[in-house]
Design an enzyme around this catalytic site. Structure first.
Site, mmCIF file in Angstrom:
data_model
loop_
_atom_site.group_PDB
_atom_site.id
_atom_site.type_symbol
_atom_site.label_atom_id
_atom_site.label_comp_id
_atom_site.label_asym_id
_atom_site.label_seq_id
_atom_site.Cartn_x
_atom_site.Cartn_y
_atom_site.Cartn_z
ATOM 1 N N HIS A 164 0.717 -1.216 0.044
ATOM 2 C CA HIS A 164 -0.015 0.223 -0.020
ATOM 3 C C HIS A 164 0.831 1.334 -0.039
ATOM 4 C CE1 HIS A 164 0.400 -0.253 4.522
ATOM 5 N NE2 HIS A 164 0.417 1.122 4.259
ATOM 6 N N ASP A 217 0.071 -7.589 1.561
ATOM 7 C CA ASP A 217 0.371 -6.335 1.780
ATOM 8 C C ASP A 217 1.864 -6.197 1.629
ATOM 9 O OD1 ASP A 217 0.167 -3.512 1.601
ATOM 10 O OD2 ASP A 217 0.062 -3.394 4.023
ATOM 11 N N SER A 264 4.686 2.457 7.746
ATOM 12 C CA SER A 264 4.564 1.276 6.996
ATOM 13 C C SER A 264 5.772 1.086 6.103
ATOM 14 C CB SER A 264 3.292 1.601 6.090
ATOM 15 O OG SER A 264 2.184 1.473 6.730
ATOM 16 N N LEU A 288 -5.815 -15.319 -12.853
ATOM 17 C CA LEU A 288 -6.746 -14.997 -13.931
ATOM 18 C C LEU A 288 -6.119 -14.353 -15.185
ATOM 19 C CD1 LEU A 288 -9.744 -14.487 -14.956
ATOM 20 C CD2 LEU A 288 -9.452 -12.130 -13.829
#
Length: 389
Positions: free
Chosen positions: A135, A165, A240, A296
């Site tokens: 993030h 994350d 973070s 995917l």
């Protein structure tokens, strides 16, 4: 024997004191109740510091899994005025800080590139690999890295994983100091730890200390369940991507990624355990993605679409910008510009949400993806494959 004098309280005063004490006790109980309630639903990523973005510094893991020794040579460091144990502690902290980097990200705003936020990162190899939180760098046009030595580099993105994350970036440099992993599975509640990070996005290499408050905490962040370490070391915006270290030997035992915020809440910080970080970043460094997961095979960009309703609701969906050759999406017939609305009837609210939904299935699962194609809604049956490239 002489009787001791006794202080007697009038009956009315005694009753008043009793009532006041009862009210105080009730207030404490009520306050405790509301503090507990306030903690619900306010787990936030300690995230990018965006108020006044500026360089950021912090620590992270490397490929050494022992976690049983000091991690940086301290022959070139000397301290005076303290005993040997204090000198060793200060040298350990200083060496950890040398592996910490600051990160600024820029994003496109119209025709202009603007500074969008700051976060922490940690060198995990001597040739420039850096671990941070996904993030922190998500959506970045450019990633600028500032070393503790004062040098500045533009980093390239190696791989990301929104499920855990985590992200790995790289700068073109060699001979760098770097941090190494400890084993988070050996931690005990109450064990002393410290965090290093860019507090508030302005105070780089900030050291805070505390202890392990909890192990294996199941926390939901942005709809994603994560199992994290809990600490009471001070965590602020800008931390973070920074490191949580065992105080006894400086082993990196977690990557800081979240905190609880709100009125009356203190000392609730969270970190991704190093045992998980080690596995994830090994795949990201080797392959650029995490192996063993359903795939995917599309790249997407979030778009906002208006809905119906009294106030004109708006919804965010992922629009397909590219389809990988021979992928599950290509085989099923998903096309560029398809807007993915739902998976097995579950509404999709953006690219990260799509990624998390897909990863909730097993490799080989057949799912139904509903897309908006032009003016039509189309259901497409897709059998998920494993990513190999």
């Amino acid at each position: 024997m002489q009787e001791k004098n006794r202080i007697r309280m009038p009956l009315g005063a005694a009753i008043a004191c009793f009532l006041i004490t009862a009210l105080l006790i009730a207030g404490v109980i009520t306050a405790g109740k509301y503090i507990g309630e306030a903690a619900e639903g306010i787990i936030d990523k300690s995230a990018i510091a965006t108020d006044t973005p500026s360089p950021i510094d912090d620590l992270i893991p490397s490929d050494d899994q022992t976690g049983n020794s000091s991690y940086f040579p301290s022959d070139n460091l000397s301290y005076t005025g303290h005993d040997d144990s204090q000198n060793e502690k200060y040298a350990l902290i200083s060496n950890c800080m040398s592996a910490v980097v600051s990160i600024d990200i820029t994003m496109q705003n119209g025709f202009t590139s603007v500074l969008a936020g700051s976060g922490s990162g940690v060198l995990v190899s001597d040739d420039g690999y850096i671990v941070t939180c996904n993030h922190v760098i998500s959506g970045a046009e450019k990633i600028i890295v500032y070393l503790d030595s004062g040098e500045t580099y533009e980093a390239s993105l190696i791989g990301t994983d929104s499920i855990t994350d985590l992200a790995v970036i790289k700068i073109d440099a060699t001979g760098l100091p770097y941090a190494r992993f400890g084993d988070s599975s050996t931690l005990n509640v109450g064990e002393p730890v410290f965090a290093i990070g860019n507090a508030l996005g302005k105070l780089s290499n900030t050291y805070t200390s505390g202890s392990i408050s909890g192990l294996d905490r199941s926390i939901e962040i942005d709809g994603q369940n994560m199992t994290l370490l809990q600490t009471d070391a001070s965590i602020n915006k800008g931390n973070s991507g920074g490191g949580l270290f065992r105080a006894s030997d400086g082993a990196l035992i977690g990557i800081v990624n979240a905190k609880s915020s709100g009125s009356g809440i203190e000392g609730l910080g969270f970190a991704i355990p190093s045992t998980l970080v080690s596995d994830i970043i090994s795949d990201l460094m080797d392959y650029g993605f995490v192996t063993g997961r359903p795939y995917l095979g599309v790249s997407t960009q979030d778009v906002t679409m208006s809905g119906f309703g009294l106030f004109g609701s708006y919804y965010t969906y992922p629009r397909v910008t590219s389809v990988d050759d021979n992928s599950a999406a290509a085989i099923a017939g998903i096309k560029v510009n398809d807007i993915i609305l739902s998976v097995n009837g579950e509404s999709v609210s953006g690219s990260d949400d799509l990624y998390q939904i897909i990863n909730s299935f097993e490799i080989g699962s057949t799912i139904t993806i509903t897309v908006q194609r032009g003016n039509s809604s189309v259901d497409i049956s897709v059998t998920l494959l494993e990513r190999t490239a």
